[in-house]
Enzyme design. Sequence first.
Site, short mmCIF file in Angstrom:
data_model
loop_
_atom_site.label_atom_id
_atom_site.label_comp_id
_atom_site.label_asym_id
_atom_site.label_seq_id
_atom_site.Cartn_x
_atom_site.Cartn_y
_atom_site.Cartn_z
N GLN A 99 106.03 -39.93 24.60
CA GLN A 99 106.92 -40.25 25.72
C GLN A 99 106.35 -39.79 27.07
OE1 GLN A 99 109.45 -42.14 24.75
NE2 GLN A 99 110.00 -42.47 26.89
N MET A 134 93.90 -39.72 26.03
CA MET A 134 93.08 -39.56 24.82
C MET A 134 93.85 -40.12 23.62
SD MET A 134 90.77 -36.22 25.32
CE MET A 134 91.93 -34.98 24.82
N ALA A 177 97.07 -41.10 20.94
CA ALA A 177 98.23 -40.45 20.29
C ALA A 177 99.38 -40.41 21.31
CB ALA A 177 97.86 -39.06 19.78
N GLY A 233 99.65 -36.05 34.58
CA GLY A 233 100.83 -35.22 34.39
C GLY A 233 100.64 -33.82 34.96
N HIS A 289 103.12 -39.75 27.96
CA HIS A 289 102.19 -40.80 28.41
C HIS A 289 102.96 -42.02 28.89
CE1 HIS A 289 99.56 -38.74 25.29
NE2 HIS A 289 98.81 -38.67 26.36
N ARG A 314 99.28 -32.52 20.81
CA ARG A 314 99.01 -31.45 19.84
C ARG A 314 100.29 -30.90 19.20
NH1 ARG A 314 94.38 -30.09 23.57
NH2 ARG A 314 92.52 -30.43 22.33
N GLN A 316 94.02 -29.13 35.49
CA GLN A 316 93.28 -30.40 35.41
C GLN A 316 93.62 -31.26 36.63
OE1 GLN A 316 92.71 -32.92 31.78
NE2 GLN A 316 94.44 -34.09 32.55
N LEU A 323 106.13 -32.19 26.07
CA LEU A 323 105.48 -33.10 25.11
C LEU A 323 103.97 -32.99 25.22
CD1 LEU A 323 107.73 -36.29 25.22
CD2 LEU A 323 107.98 -34.20 23.90
N SER A 324 103.32 -33.01 24.05
CA SER A 324 101.86 -32.92 23.97
C SER A 324 101.43 -33.58 22.67
CB SER A 324 101.45 -31.44 23.95
OG SER A 324 100.15 -31.30 23.41
O1 PAF Z 1 94.61 -35.22 29.91
C1 PAF Z 1 93.90 -35.90 29.14
O2 PAF Z 1 94.39 -36.57 28.21
C2 PAF Z 1 92.40 -35.89 29.32
O3 PAF Z 1 91.95 -34.66 29.77
C3 PAF Z 1 91.89 -37.02 30.23
C4 PAF Z 1 92.40 -36.86 31.64
C5 PAF Z 1 92.32 -38.37 29.67
C6 PAF Z 1 90.36 -36.99 30.28
O4 PAF Z 1 89.79 -37.14 29.03
#
Ligand code: PAF
Length: 274
Positions: A32, A27, A29, A144, A34, A184, A150, A181-182
């Site tokens: 590290q 999503m 933003a 992750g 990602h 948010r 999820q 890390l997030s």
């Molecule tokens: O983990 C995320 O950033 C979101 O939930 C994802 C998997 C990109 C789906 O929108």
Amino acid sequence: MVIARTIEGLQEAKQKFSGSIGFVPTMGALHQGHLSLIQHARRENEHLIVSIFVNPTQFLEGEDLDSYPRKDEADIKICELAKVDILFMPSIDAMYETDELRIGAPAIRGYVLEGEKRPGHFDGMLQVVMKLLNLSGADNAYFGKKDAQQLALITQMVKNYFMDVNIVPCEIVRDERGLALSSRNVYLEGDEKERALCLSASLKKATQMVLAKELDAETIKKAMLEVLKDADQVEYIAIVNREFKALKKVEIGNTIILVAAWVGKPRLIDNLWI
Ligand code: PAF
């Protein structure tokens, strides 16, 4: 790097591909955490697609959809440097129509913990991940372990819908003090950055207890709660197996310990796989 903002643009750019496709949905933003997913995917595949899409259907009423951090320019630079082949940045209209066919999270696993606190969140998340996996044509898709539930639900969706993609779980990335890390984390202000460390500290406490052969879930949770007193509100501490069923005793090799807590504005989550 091709930046595709439409479905047609993505399909056209993909036509040049001839080997395995790695895919990292995000999503934006980018941090590290990602980047480690992107680098992992880069190493294992001939071609690499990253998506940036702040998916409205996974935000509940009153959540931070409108203020969710957006850093398109920096994200594009990061993807270029990481040798991403296609950066897919679709609009909401490109991804959704008004009267959509829906897929839903499973009734039990999808409605405990995060699913209980954020009812509907996983429906929207699965809906968009299904679309993105189909569009990317990925052989391997990288997620992750920080979003453990999820990850479990996406793995189940791929299995239940016989989707031809390999889901690759990736380790949690932490800062030098242990904070997971997030995107948010940018909401943390002043002493909240210090106080947020109590989440990883509580998991460290759990690790020490397990290493000392304390496997009783209630005893571990009680000790973790003590460490979590720096949080403003603890939403849950859970000890579950890989199927997300609550455990009375830690099962080595089959346990996830999860915590969710509010520290200032953000709601933070963290977990430990044992
Ligand atoms: O983990 C995320 O950033 C979101 O939930 C994802 C998997 C990109 C789906 O929108």
